[in-house]
Design a protein around this motif. Structure first.
Motif, PDB file in Angstrom:
ATOM      1  N   UNK A  52       1.144  -1.304  -0.109  1.00 31.81           N
ATOM      2  CA  UNK A  52       0.205   0.330  -0.542  1.00 31.81           C
ATOM      3  C   UNK A  52       0.781   0.558  -0.364  1.00 31.81           C
ATOM      4  N   UNK A  53       1.644   1.178   0.491  1.00 29.64           N
ATOM      5  CA  UNK A  53       2.281   2.183   0.736  1.00 29.64           C
ATOM      6  C   UNK A  53       3.635   2.833  -0.272  1.00 29.64           C
ATOM      7  N   UNK A  54       3.927   2.023  -1.186  1.00 28.05           N
ATOM      8  CA  UNK A  54       4.512   1.670  -2.629  1.00 28.05           C
ATOM      9  C   UNK A  54       3.735   2.702  -3.242  1.00 28.05           C
ATOM     10  N   UNK A  55       2.143   2.285  -3.060  1.00 31.25           N
ATOM     11  CA  UNK A  55       1.052   2.812  -4.066  1.00 31.25           C
ATOM     12  C   UNK A  55       0.752   4.204  -3.660  1.00 31.25           C
ATOM     13  N   UNK A  56       1.343   4.410  -2.722  1.00 34.03           N
ATOM     14  CA  UNK A  56       0.802   6.217  -2.246  1.00 34.03           C
ATOM     15  C   UNK A  56       2.206   7.048  -1.879  1.00 34.03           C
ATOM     16  N   UNK A  57       3.273   6.121  -2.004  1.00 36.47           N
ATOM     17  CA  UNK A  57       4.376   7.298  -1.636  1.00 36.47           C
ATOM     18  C   UNK A  57       4.462   8.014  -3.257  1.00 36.47           C
ATOM     19  N   UNK A  58       5.012   9.408  -2.735  1.00 38.58           N
ATOM     20  CA  UNK A  58       5.353  10.072  -3.110  1.00 38.58           C
ATOM     21  C   UNK A  58       6.921  10.448  -4.305  1.00 38.58           C
ATOM     22  N   UNK A  59       6.530  10.576  -5.393  1.00 38.07           N
ATOM     23  CA  UNK A  59       7.079  10.350  -6.320  1.00 38.07           C
ATOM     24  C   UNK A  59       7.176  11.579  -6.654  1.00 38.07           C
ATOM     25  N   UNK A  60       7.773  12.295  -6.335  1.00 39.62           N
ATOM     26  CA  UNK A  60       8.826  13.156  -6.262  1.00 39.62           C
ATOM     27  C   UNK A  60       9.913  12.958  -6.210  1.00 39.62           C
ATOM     28  N   UNK A  68      14.807   7.894   0.097  1.00 41.08           N
ATOM     29  CA  UNK A  68      13.706   7.366  -0.487  1.00 41.08           C
ATOM     30  C   UNK A  68      13.941   6.153   0.027  1.00 41.08           C
ATOM     31  N   UNK A  69      12.743   5.671   0.344  1.00 43.54           N
ATOM     32  CA  UNK A  69      12.346   4.668   1.483  1.00 43.54           C
ATOM     33  C   UNK A  69      12.507   3.312   0.551  1.00 43.54           C
ATOM     34  N   UNK A  70      13.185   2.558  -0.065  1.00 43.15           N
ATOM     35  CA  UNK A  70      13.313   1.339  -0.801  1.00 43.15           C
ATOM     36  C   UNK A  70      12.414  -0.016  -0.753  1.00 43.15           C
ATOM     37  N   UNK A  71      10.842   0.199  -1.046  1.00 42.70           N
ATOM     38  CA  UNK A  71      10.019  -0.965  -0.422  1.00 42.70           C
ATOM     39  C   UNK A  71       9.741  -1.958  -1.466  1.00 42.70           C
ATOM     40  N   UNK A  72      10.403  -1.945  -2.728  1.00 40.40           N
ATOM     41  CA  UNK A  72      10.528  -3.317  -2.873  1.00 40.40           C
ATOM     42  C   UNK A  72      12.092  -4.137  -2.401  1.00 40.40           C
ATOM     43  N   UNK A  73      12.988  -3.311  -1.749  1.00 39.16           N
ATOM     44  CA  UNK A  73      14.497  -3.950  -1.239  1.00 39.16           C
ATOM     45  C   UNK A  73      13.455  -4.286  -0.009  1.00 39.16           C
TER      46      UNK A  73
END
Length: 116
Positions: free
Chosen positions: A54-62, A67-72
């Motif tokens: 969920x956080x990956x989809x709502x994380x700011x894209x700027x 940045x936090x590495x949600x994939x890792x």
């Protein structure tokens, strides 16, 4: 307290949580309790993975310097989940009770014994 120190503290707390109750119980009860704790931990990892998704989809894209590495994070959670699953449900077959050996390896030819 830094992030690394916090992680180490969390894992030490978890290890103490699992070890203390198990040490005072019989081995069979301790094993069942350990399995229950690990199953709860697996469910919590599933929840953390869903929250990271969920956080990956709502994380700011700027573009930011950090940045936090949600994939890792999700890859690490998957690795831990796989390890827990492998322990709780082993992939290899469990040993079977062996069939007793007969010990008689002499084969008799019935035709030769019947003829005079």
């Amino acid at each position: 307290m830094g992030l690394t120190e916090h992680r180490a503290s969390t894992w030490l707390s978890l290890a103490a949580f699992l070890a203390v109750p198990c040490s005072a119980l019989s081995p069979a009860v301790a094993a069942d309790l350990e399995r229950e704790h690990l199953a709860v931990l697996a469910r919590q990892i599933d929840l953390a993975d869903r929250l990271a998704e969920q956080a990956t989809r709502t994380a700011p894209q700027e573009r930011a310097r950090y940045h936090f590495d949600y994939a890792q994070l999700r890859a690490d959670l998957q690795r831990v989940r796989t390890g827990l699953q492998d322990y709780l449900v082993p992939q290899r077959a469990q040993p079977r009770d062996p069939v007793p050996l007969t010990g008689d390896y002499v084969r008799r030819d019935e035709r030769r014994e019947a003829s005079p």
